[in-house]
Write a protein that holds these residues in place. Sequence first.
Motif, PDB file in Angstrom:
ATOM      1  N   LEU A   1       3.384  14.500 -26.548  1.00  0.00           N
ATOM      2  CA  LEU A   1       4.313  13.534 -25.976  1.00  0.00           C
ATOM      3  C   LEU A   1       3.925  12.162 -26.477  1.00  0.00           C
ATOM      4  CD1 LEU A   1       4.835  14.428 -22.196  1.00  0.00           C
ATOM      5  CD2 LEU A   1       6.546  14.432 -24.002  1.00  0.00           C
ATOM      6  N   TYR A   2       4.831  11.480 -27.148  1.00  0.00           N
ATOM      7  CA  TYR A   2       4.626  10.103 -27.559  1.00  0.00           C
ATOM      8  C   TYR A   2       5.163   9.247 -26.421  1.00  0.00           C
ATOM      9  CZ  TYR A   2       3.394  12.001 -32.062  1.00  0.00           C
ATOM     10  OH  TYR A   2       2.764  12.707 -33.074  1.00  0.00           O
ATOM     11  N   ALA A   3       4.255   8.750 -25.590  1.00  0.00           N
ATOM     12  CA  ALA A   3       4.600   8.152 -24.300  1.00  0.00           C
ATOM     13  C   ALA A   3       5.425   6.874 -24.421  1.00  0.00           C
ATOM     14  CB  ALA A   3       3.334   7.866 -23.493  1.00  0.00           C
ATOM     15  N   ASP A   4       6.444   6.809 -23.577  1.00  0.00           N
ATOM     16  CA  ASP A   4       7.192   5.579 -23.346  1.00  0.00           C
ATOM     17  C   ASP A   4       6.747   4.954 -22.037  1.00  0.00           C
ATOM     18  OD1 ASP A   4       8.842   5.915 -25.608  1.00  0.00           O
ATOM     19  OD2 ASP A   4      10.244   7.146 -24.471  1.00  0.00           O
ATOM     20  N   GLY A   5       6.243   5.791 -21.116  1.00  0.00           N
ATOM     21  CA  GLY A   5       5.812   5.304 -19.818  1.00  0.00           C
ATOM     22  C   GLY A   5       4.932   6.312 -19.114  1.00  0.00           C
ATOM     23  N   VAL A   6       4.011   5.781 -18.314  1.00  0.00           N
ATOM     24  CA  VAL A   6       3.084   6.603 -17.534  1.00  0.00           C
ATOM     25  C   VAL A   6       3.013   6.006 -16.127  1.00  0.00           C
ATOM     26  CG1 VAL A   6       0.705   7.424 -17.309  1.00  0.00           C
ATOM     27  CG2 VAL A   6       1.702   7.132 -19.590  1.00  0.00           C
ATOM     28  N   THR A   7       3.245   6.848 -15.118  1.00  0.00           N
ATOM     29  CA  THR A   7       3.111   6.401 -13.739  1.00  0.00           C
ATOM     30  C   THR A   7       2.239   7.383 -12.974  1.00  0.00           C
ATOM     31  OG1 THR A   7       5.137   7.523 -13.046  1.00  0.00           O
ATOM     32  CG2 THR A   7       5.329   5.201 -13.640  1.00  0.00           C
ATOM     33  N   ALA A   8       1.535   6.897 -11.966  1.00  0.00           N
ATOM     34  CA  ALA A   8       0.726   7.759 -11.105  1.00  0.00           C
ATOM     35  C   ALA A   8       1.625   8.337 -10.020  1.00  0.00           C
ATOM     36  CB  ALA A   8      -0.416   6.972 -10.489  1.00  0.00           C
TER      37      ALA A   8
ATOM     38  N   GLY B   1       0.802  -1.213   0.000  1.00  0.00           N
ATOM     39  CA  GLY B   1       0.000   0.000   0.000  1.00  0.00           C
ATOM     40  C   GLY B   1       0.834   1.261   0.000  1.00  0.00           C
ATOM     41  N   ALA B   2       2.064   1.181   0.470  1.00  0.00           N
ATOM     42  CA  ALA B   2       2.948   2.343   0.510  1.00  0.00           C
ATOM     43  C   ALA B   2       3.621   2.597  -0.831  1.00  0.00           C
ATOM     44  CB  ALA B   2       4.010   2.150   1.590  1.00  0.00           C
ATOM     45  N   LEU B   3       3.584   1.634  -1.715  1.00  0.00           N
ATOM     46  CA  LEU B   3       4.216   1.796  -3.026  1.00  0.00           C
ATOM     47  C   LEU B   3       3.354   2.659  -3.928  1.00  0.00           C
ATOM     48  CD1 LEU B   3       5.358  -1.886  -3.642  1.00  0.00           C
ATOM     49  CD2 LEU B   3       6.776   0.046  -2.941  1.00  0.00           C
ATOM     50  N   PRO B   4       3.971   3.484  -4.803  1.00  0.00           N
ATOM     51  CA  PRO B   4       3.178   4.290  -5.729  1.00  0.00           C
ATOM     52  C   PRO B   4       2.477   3.400  -6.746  1.00  0.00           C
ATOM     53  CG  PRO B   4       5.502   4.490  -6.240  1.00  0.00           C
ATOM     54  CD  PRO B   4       5.400   3.682  -4.970  1.00  0.00           C
ATOM     55  N   LEU B   5       1.286   3.817  -7.152  1.00  0.00           N
ATOM     56  CA  LEU B   5       0.532   3.095  -8.161  1.00  0.00           C
ATOM     57  C   LEU B   5       1.261   3.195  -9.497  1.00  0.00           C
ATOM     58  CD1 LEU B   5      -2.078   1.701  -9.192  1.00  0.00           C
ATOM     59  CD2 LEU B   5      -2.952   3.994  -9.623  1.00  0.00           C
ATOM     60  N   THR B   6       1.467   2.078 -10.131  1.00  0.00           N
ATOM     61  CA  THR B   6       2.099   2.069 -11.441  1.00  0.00           C
ATOM     62  C   THR B   6       1.042   1.767 -12.479  1.00  0.00           C
ATOM     63  OG1 THR B   6       4.178   1.322 -10.517  1.00  0.00           O
ATOM     64  CG2 THR B   6       3.841   0.945 -12.866  1.00  0.00           C
ATOM     65  N   LEU B   7       0.858   2.679 -13.428  1.00  0.00           N
ATOM     66  CA  LEU B   7      -0.101   2.470 -14.493  1.00  0.00           C
ATOM     67  C   LEU B   7       0.531   1.688 -15.635  1.00  0.00           C
ATOM     68  CD1 LEU B   7      -1.654   6.023 -14.539  1.00  0.00           C
ATOM     69  CD2 LEU B   7      -2.594   3.968 -13.510  1.00  0.00           C
ATOM     70  N   TRP B   8       1.713   2.114 -16.036  1.00  0.00           N
ATOM     71  CA  TRP B   8       2.437   1.414 -17.085  1.00  0.00           C
ATOM     72  C   TRP B   8       3.854   1.954 -17.095  1.00  0.00           C
ATOM     73  CZ3 TRP B   8       3.561   3.669 -22.179  1.00  0.00           C
ATOM     74  CH2 TRP B   8       4.282   2.794 -22.974  1.00  0.00           C
ATOM     75  N   VAL B   9       4.817   1.097 -16.798  1.00  0.00           N
ATOM     76  CA  VAL B   9       6.209   1.531 -16.755  1.00  0.00           C
ATOM     77  C   VAL B   9       7.066   0.514 -17.504  1.00  0.00           C
ATOM     78  CG1 VAL B   9       8.159   2.134 -15.295  1.00  0.00           C
ATOM     79  CG2 VAL B   9       5.865   2.511 -14.464  1.00  0.00           C
ATOM     80  N   PRO B  10       7.576   0.881 -18.657  1.00  0.00           N
ATOM     81  CA  PRO B  10       8.484  -0.016 -19.357  1.00  0.00           C
ATOM     82  C   PRO B  10       9.892   0.087 -18.777  1.00  0.00           C
ATOM     83  CG  PRO B  10       8.215   1.958 -20.623  1.00  0.00           C
ATOM     84  CD  PRO B  10       7.317   2.086 -19.414  1.00  0.00           C
TER      85      PRO B  10
END
Length: 151
Positions: A142-149, A11-20
């Motif tokens: 921005l042509y996304a390589d990664g998205v994080t919350a 629960g303490a970790l940040p939410l990851t939406l998509w991280v390559p």
Amino acid sequence: MNRRTILKLAGALPLTLWVPRALAQSAGTPTLKFSELYGRVTVRGVEYSDKIKSLSGQTVRMSGYMAPPLKPKLDFFVLTKQPMSTCPFCTTAADWPADIVLVIMPKGRELDPTTRGLQITGRLDIGVKKDEDTGFVSLVRLYADGVTAGG
């Protein structure tokens, strides 16, 4: 370590939406702020800042918020510097901020809508462009390589 401890740590970790993998290795990636998009506004419109012109075509990192989307799964979205409560396409043009960034996901990648802050890493592209698929006209992309919350 018991189950309760593991759940607390998770629960303490940040939410990851998509991280390559590329995003995980991008500690040296330049950061671009919304306040750095434009140098000034003239009667002819906005002028790009020297910083954004120097970073065009490079991988950059930006933080912001997803504007309320038009559909439930997103292969593109609009990044804004502050949260928006209504769909910008459903209100007048006067309510739509000038400093927005169109974020385009890679083919086959989609996101769920979120109200959380986001951090986007991707290739910066500037200049007036109309996306043929969406019809959306943008000045900054921005042509996304990664998205994080948690941006």
